[in-house]
Scaffold this active site. Structure first.
Site, PDB file in Angstrom:
ATOM      1  CG  ASP A 208      -1.869   1.122   1.300  1.00 33.58           C
ATOM      2  OD1 ASP A 208      -2.718   1.211   0.390  1.00 33.58           O
ATOM      3  OD2 ASP A 208      -1.792   1.933   2.254  1.00 33.58           O
ATOM      4  CD  GLU A 269      -2.307   2.239  -3.390  1.00 34.67           C
ATOM      5  OE1 GLU A 269      -3.422   2.770  -3.526  1.00 34.67           O
ATOM      6  OE2 GLU A 269      -1.696   2.233  -2.305  1.00 34.67           O
TER       7      GLU A 269
END
Length: 538
Positions: A208, A269
């Site tokens: 993330d 990401e």
């Protein structure tokens, strides 16, 4: 440690990975929240769908300020989902079904309830405990102004003041304090977290906010506080996004992953200004793959889509990395609602579904790997009418109720046309954590299963052919001449051609030996508008 499923190596270069938003996937105990047991019960469905692995959104213990992206304990499972033993059983069961497991990793920030942050508040300014995070004195005569003009992604300032006068950085919600990646203890802790879960059999991690870990220690103001990713600055010059030093972290993680069998992997990401910058994350010795957001954000326009394919694959292939294609995830409006949006903001759902089906066949035919977000295989549109008092995304509060946030793509799945929660949980159990609309039953798994014209059967057919056809998966792509600027045609060798018709009129099929799959019915042998076809050629 369980053994990963056997397959060609490295498996991740052309895998189809299904994203499980665990709170909304399947509720086994009737509390209105999806859980590990519910996921375990549906592994057969996922295996039959034809995917290779599962990316599971954060399953760690958390106050759930941001649906688990505020981690309080990386070595514990959120109690609403189960416990570590349940996670170990799920990993083993998934492997038995031929599925790999990729949990989320959230390294940019922790929860304000994490033991480290509680210790930092107690220890005070200048302490080693505070050095794990980004604490600074405020500006102004009384220190009552934030240290910088940075803005949080969810709205409002990126700094919150604590009672002793210092401020801490949170690029998202105040419940998500950023950690200090210049601190050796932080770096060692996350390497140990990787080992903890690799030892329990996970096959990789989705990283993330992979672009956001390293901050400029000088903490300069931004000329444009709305620029959160560096689009207005030169490469590597943004104070908290896509800084060059972040790659040292990923090189150390890669060394950890390479110590384990079965080609463990990372997917980033990384919201970065260009494909050239994205390629840095997947250069040799760093992360393995990265989401292709240029493709996800491209409009339903042949030129934009072709450019996204060409530019991305060019830069990634130059560093030996495969492309990773994605049309939906838990942060963006579902594809049918994006592609069906009219100029006045209303949505033509039928048009959006037709285009979404064509886009899915396009995606599955591209070289590299692909992701499927739960519900995408059903053609689910966005839920736009969630009542204000039911919204849970922190963006809603942080924006002063001006941005509704991402809840519309996170509504719990409909498994059956009947039942109090459309089969998401036991009939008569607690209502789902986000309300489902009355029309959800029309999109249920039991309605679409066996219906040759449904999106679910289209996805099953596409993934089955993608696995069996030697042309698909990793490899090269050659663009072919098309009957007009609004049509895409490309070849994958051996013997495969994909056509996508975005024009306003039906066009002739490309030369072929057989029609393999179509996203919608042909019209007298012609390819209608907003339709994709796969054909076999000699």
């Amino acid at each position: 440690m369980t053994t990963p499923p056997p397959s060609h190596e490295p498996w991740w270069r052309d895998a189809v990975i299904y994203q499980v938003y665990i709170r909304s996937f399947a509720d086994s105990d009737g509390d209105g929240i999806g859980d590990l047991a519910g996921l375990a019960e549906r592994l057969g469905y996922l295996s039959d769908l034809g995917v290779d692995a599962l990316w599971i959104n954060p399953w760690y213990a958390s106050p759930q300020v941001d649906a688990g992206y505020d981690v309080a304990d990386y070595r514990a499972i959120e109690p609403a989902y189960g416990n570590v033993a349940d996670a170990e059983k799920l990993i083993e069961a998934a492997h038995e079904h031929g599925l790999r497991v990729i949990p989320d990793l959230v390294p940019n920030h922790l929860s304000s309830e994490h033991a480290w942050f509680r210790a930092a508040l107690a220890a005070g300014p200048g302490s080693p405990e505070r050095d794990r995070f980004v604490f600074r004195p405020g500006r102004g005569p009384d220190g009552d102004e934030p240290p910088t003009n940075w803005r949080a992604h969810f709205g409002g300032p990126a700094w919150t003041r604590v009672p002793d006068g210092e401020w801490y950085l949170h690029l998202f919600d105040p419940g998500q304090p950023d950690v200090n990646w210049g601190n050796a203890e932080v770096r060692a802790e996350f390497r140990d977290v990787l080992r903890f879960w690799f030892d329990r059999g996970v096959d990789g991690f989705r990283v993330d906010v992979a672009h956001g870990l390293v901050k400029d220690p000088a903490l300069p103001d931004l000329a444009d506080p709305s620029d959160l990713t560096g689009a207005s600055l030169g490469p590597g010059r943004h104070p908290f996004a896509d800084r060059d030093a972040v790659q040292e972290i990923y090189e150390s993680w890669r060394r950890v992953a390479d110590q384990y069998p079965g080609s463990r992997m990372f997917v980033a990401e990384a919201w970065v200004p260009s494909p050239e910058r994205l390629a840095r994350y997947v250069a040799p010795g760093r992360l393995h793959t990265a989401f292709n957001f240029d493709f996800l954000l491209a409009p339903w326009d042949p030129t934009a889509l072709r450019d996204a394919v060409d530019v991305t694959t060019g830069y990634l292939h130059a560093v030996g990395a495969p492309a990773t294609w994605v049309l939906e995830n838990h942060d963006v409006v579902r594809a049918p609602s994006r592609y069906g949006c009219r100029s006045d903001g209303t949505v033509d759902v039928a048009l959006g579904v037709r285009r979404g089906r064509a886009a899915l066949l396009l995606t599955a035919a591209l070289p590299g790997g692909m992701y499927v977000y739960q519900g995408q295989e059903l053609g689910l549109p966005q839920v736009d009418d969630i009542p204000d008092d039911a919204l849970r995304d922190p963006t809603w509060e942080r924006s002063g109720h001006t941005e509704r946030g991402r809840d519309g793509c996170r509504v719990p799945l409909p498994w059956t046309a009947a039942g109090s929660s459309f089969g998401f949980g036991p009939d008569g159990g607690a209502g789902p954590w986000l309300p489902q609309p009355d029309w959800f039953g029309r999109w249920a798994v039991d309605v679409e299963s066996g219906d040759a014209g449904s999106t679910l059967e289209l996805v099953r057919g596409a993934l089955e052919r993608r696995r069996s056809l030697p042309a698909l998966g990793e490899g090269t792509l050659t663009w072919l001449s098309a009957p007009g600027d609004e049509v895409l045609v490309f070849r994958r060798d051996p013997g495969f051609v994909c056509m996508v018709n975005r024009s306003g009129a039906a066009v002739a099929l490309p030369a072929h030996d057989e029609v393999l799959l179509t996203s919608g019915p042909l019209a007298d042998g012609l390819v209608p508008p907003d339709t994709a076809v796969w054909v076999g050629v000699g």
